[in-house]
Motif scaffolding. Structure first.
Motif, PDB file in Angstrom:
ATOM      1  N   TYR A  32       0.853  -1.185   0.000  1.00  0.00           N
ATOM      2  CA  TYR A  32       0.000   0.000   0.000  1.00  0.00           C
ATOM      3  C   TYR A  32       0.881   1.225   0.000  1.00  0.00           C
ATOM      4  CZ  TYR A  32      -4.437   2.313   0.489  1.00  0.00           C
ATOM      5  OH  TYR A  32      -5.559   3.050   0.233  1.00  0.00           O
ATOM      6  N   LEU A  34       1.005   5.668  -0.145  1.00  0.00           N
ATOM      7  CA  LEU A  34       0.260   6.894   0.134  1.00  0.00           C
ATOM      8  C   LEU A  34       1.107   8.105  -0.234  1.00  0.00           C
ATOM      9  CD1 LEU A  34       0.237   4.862   2.861  1.00  0.00           C
ATOM     10  CD2 LEU A  34      -1.717   6.309   3.391  1.00  0.00           C
ATOM     11  N   TYR A  36       1.437  12.132   1.070  1.00  0.00           N
ATOM     12  CA  TYR A  36       1.081  13.124   2.063  1.00  0.00           C
ATOM     13  C   TYR A  36       1.620  14.479   1.597  1.00  0.00           C
ATOM     14  CZ  TYR A  36      -0.406   9.849   5.707  1.00  0.00           C
ATOM     15  OH  TYR A  36      -1.084   8.915   6.451  1.00  0.00           O
ATOM     16  N   PHE A  46      -2.970  13.655   4.696  1.00  0.00           N
ATOM     17  CA  PHE A  46      -3.147  12.609   3.701  1.00  0.00           C
ATOM     18  C   PHE A  46      -3.725  13.186   2.415  1.00  0.00           C
ATOM     19  CE2 PHE A  46      -4.033   8.612   1.869  1.00  0.00           C
ATOM     20  CZ  PHE A  46      -5.330   8.635   1.371  1.00  0.00           C
ATOM     21  N   SER A  49      -4.042   7.633  -1.987  1.00  0.00           N
ATOM     22  CA  SER A  49      -3.361   6.365  -1.764  1.00  0.00           C
ATOM     23  C   SER A  49      -3.668   5.402  -2.900  1.00  0.00           C
ATOM     24  CB  SER A  49      -3.794   5.755  -0.433  1.00  0.00           C
ATOM     25  OG  SER A  49      -5.179   5.499  -0.447  1.00  0.00           O
ATOM     26  N   PHE A  89       5.368  13.930   0.496  1.00  0.00           N
ATOM     27  CA  PHE A  89       6.025  12.695   0.912  1.00  0.00           C
ATOM     28  C   PHE A  89       5.269  11.500   0.363  1.00  0.00           C
ATOM     29  CE2 PHE A  89       9.103  14.248   3.921  1.00  0.00           C
ATOM     30  CZ  PHE A  89       8.560  15.415   4.438  1.00  0.00           C
ATOM     31  N   TYR A 101       4.486   2.862   8.356  1.00  0.00           N
ATOM     32  CA  TYR A 101       4.750   3.359   7.025  1.00  0.00           C
ATOM     33  C   TYR A 101       6.199   3.814   6.921  1.00  0.00           C
ATOM     34  CZ  TYR A 101      -0.228   3.291   5.994  1.00  0.00           C
ATOM     35  OH  TYR A 101      -1.519   2.894   5.779  1.00  0.00           O
ATOM     36  N   PHE A 103       8.508   6.349   5.036  1.00  0.00           N
ATOM     37  CA  PHE A 103       8.364   7.580   4.278  1.00  0.00           C
ATOM     38  C   PHE A 103       9.608   7.888   3.459  1.00  0.00           C
ATOM     39  CE2 PHE A 103       4.458   9.739   5.538  1.00  0.00           C
ATOM     40  CZ  PHE A 103       4.066   8.989   6.632  1.00  0.00           C
TER      41      PHE A 103
ATOM     42  N   TYR B  36       7.437  10.504  15.010  1.00  0.00           N
ATOM     43  CA  TYR B  36       8.339  10.690  13.887  1.00  0.00           C
ATOM     44  C   TYR B  36       9.216  11.913  14.155  1.00  0.00           C
ATOM     45  CZ  TYR B  36       5.449   7.686  10.842  1.00  0.00           C
ATOM     46  OH  TYR B  36       4.775   6.641  10.260  1.00  0.00           O
ATOM     47  N   LEU B  44      10.678  11.889   6.865  1.00  0.00           N
ATOM     48  CA  LEU B  44      10.060  11.552   8.139  1.00  0.00           C
ATOM     49  C   LEU B  44      10.625  10.222   8.625  1.00  0.00           C
ATOM     50  CD1 LEU B  44       6.363  12.416   7.281  1.00  0.00           C
ATOM     51  CD2 LEU B  44       7.988  13.796   8.565  1.00  0.00           C
ATOM     52  N   LEU B  46      10.596   7.339  11.364  1.00  0.00           N
ATOM     53  CA  LEU B  46       9.813   6.752  12.445  1.00  0.00           C
ATOM     54  C   LEU B  46      10.731   6.454  13.619  1.00  0.00           C
ATOM     55  CD1 LEU B  46       7.112   5.598  13.476  1.00  0.00           C
ATOM     56  CD2 LEU B  46       7.773   3.416  12.426  1.00  0.00           C
ATOM     57  N   TYR B 103      -6.080  -1.026   4.714  1.00  0.00           N
ATOM     58  CA  TYR B 103      -5.025  -0.109   5.122  1.00  0.00           C
ATOM     59  C   TYR B 103      -5.514   0.731   6.276  1.00  0.00           C
ATOM     60  CZ  TYR B 103      -7.623   3.739   3.074  1.00  0.00           C
ATOM     61  OH  TYR B 103      -8.583   4.660   2.789  1.00  0.00           O
ATOM     62  N   GLU B 105      -4.836   4.606   7.372  1.00  0.00           N
ATOM     63  CA  GLU B 105      -4.203   5.898   7.173  1.00  0.00           C
ATOM     64  C   GLU B 105      -3.727   6.450   8.501  1.00  0.00           C
ATOM     65  OE1 GLU B 105      -6.874   8.696   5.394  1.00  0.00           O
ATOM     66  OE2 GLU B 105      -5.864  10.384   6.358  1.00  0.00           O
ATOM     67  N   GLN B 106      -2.586   7.114   8.473  1.00  0.00           N
ATOM     68  CA  GLN B 106      -2.064   7.765   9.669  1.00  0.00           C
ATOM     69  C   GLN B 106      -2.429   9.248   9.645  1.00  0.00           C
ATOM     70  OE1 GLN B 106       2.102   6.973  10.340  1.00  0.00           O
ATOM     71  NE2 GLN B 106       1.801   4.765  10.212  1.00  0.00           N
TER      72      GLN B 106
END
Lengths: 113, 117
Positions: A32, A34, A36, A46, A49, A89, A101, A103, B36, B44, B46, B103, B105-106
């Protein structure tokens, strides 16, 4: 080891034209992806995606394309607007079940009026 | 609706001083929580994530630690700050993974700008 790479740190585009932001990844297990968007001194928000079972997802002016064989995804913004100026990102889902995730380093987009 | 709070918004601390950044989430239960860091010119990174109270996973060895004393509270700490700890710290949350969900999402907080002098 950077598993998600955004090789262009910055991009300038004229208002009304297409912006194309690129992202490459190395882990074929990512399932998956995404995008951002981040303004200075704010948290990322967000944008759009795509699942690995698809090759395209569209939402208004934003379209994300996924090329699994090349391990490459891109974000297209058409038409670009000055308000789109931000850092973008890409992120990939680590398939561990915990929804971490990974990044990329970000691409700063500047849309010129 | 869910909201995420971080404070302080900015912080200037001398080298060797302690650190405590707090993050709280409202409107959801048992979220996954993340810390982060965005360092100058970098993406970014983590630092920590948590899937429940008292459960902390560290992603990179460093001078920082995290704790989750309550379900919706996540704290980032250091006993002695280093110059290299300067950066923009972001807290994020996501729903827990459930069977069949594709999924999660954050969602990110507003961030804390930390400058260590």
């Amino acid at each position: 080891d950077q598993q998600v790479k955004q090789n262009s740190p910055s991009l300038s585009v004229q208002e009304g034209r297409i912006s194309i932001l690129n992202c490459d990844y190395t882990n074929s297990m990512f399932d998956y992806f995404l995008w951002y968007k981040k303004y200075p001194a704010e948290g990322p928000t967000f944008l759009i995606s795509i699942s690995s079972i698809k090759d395209k997802n569209e939402d208004g002016r934003f379209t994300v394309f996924l090329n699994k064989s090349a391990k490459h995804l891109s974000l297209h913004i058409v038409p670009s607007q000055p308000g789109d100026s931000a850092v973008y990102f890409c992120a990939a889902s680590n398939p561990s079940g915990t929804y971490k995730y990974i990044f990329g380093t970000g691409t700063r987009l500047k849309v010129l009026a | 609706s869910q909201t995420i709070h971080q404070w302080p918004a900015t912080l200037v601390q001398p080298v060797g001083s302690p650190l405590s950044l707090e993050c709280t989430v409202e409107g959801t239960s048992n979220p996954n929580l993340y810390w982060y860091r965005q360092a100058a010119g970098r993406g970014l990174q983590l630092l920590f994530y948590s899937v429940g109270i008292g459960q902390i996973s560290s992603e990179v060895p460093q001078n920082l630690s995290a704790s989750r004393p309550q379900d919706r509270q996540f704290i980032l700490s250091s006993k002695k700050l280093l110059l290299s700890d300067s950066g923009f710290y972001l807290c994020a949350w996501s729903d827990i993974w459930t069977s069949g969900r594709v999924y999660n999402e954050q969602f990110f907080g507003p961030g804390t700008r930390l400058t260590v002098l």
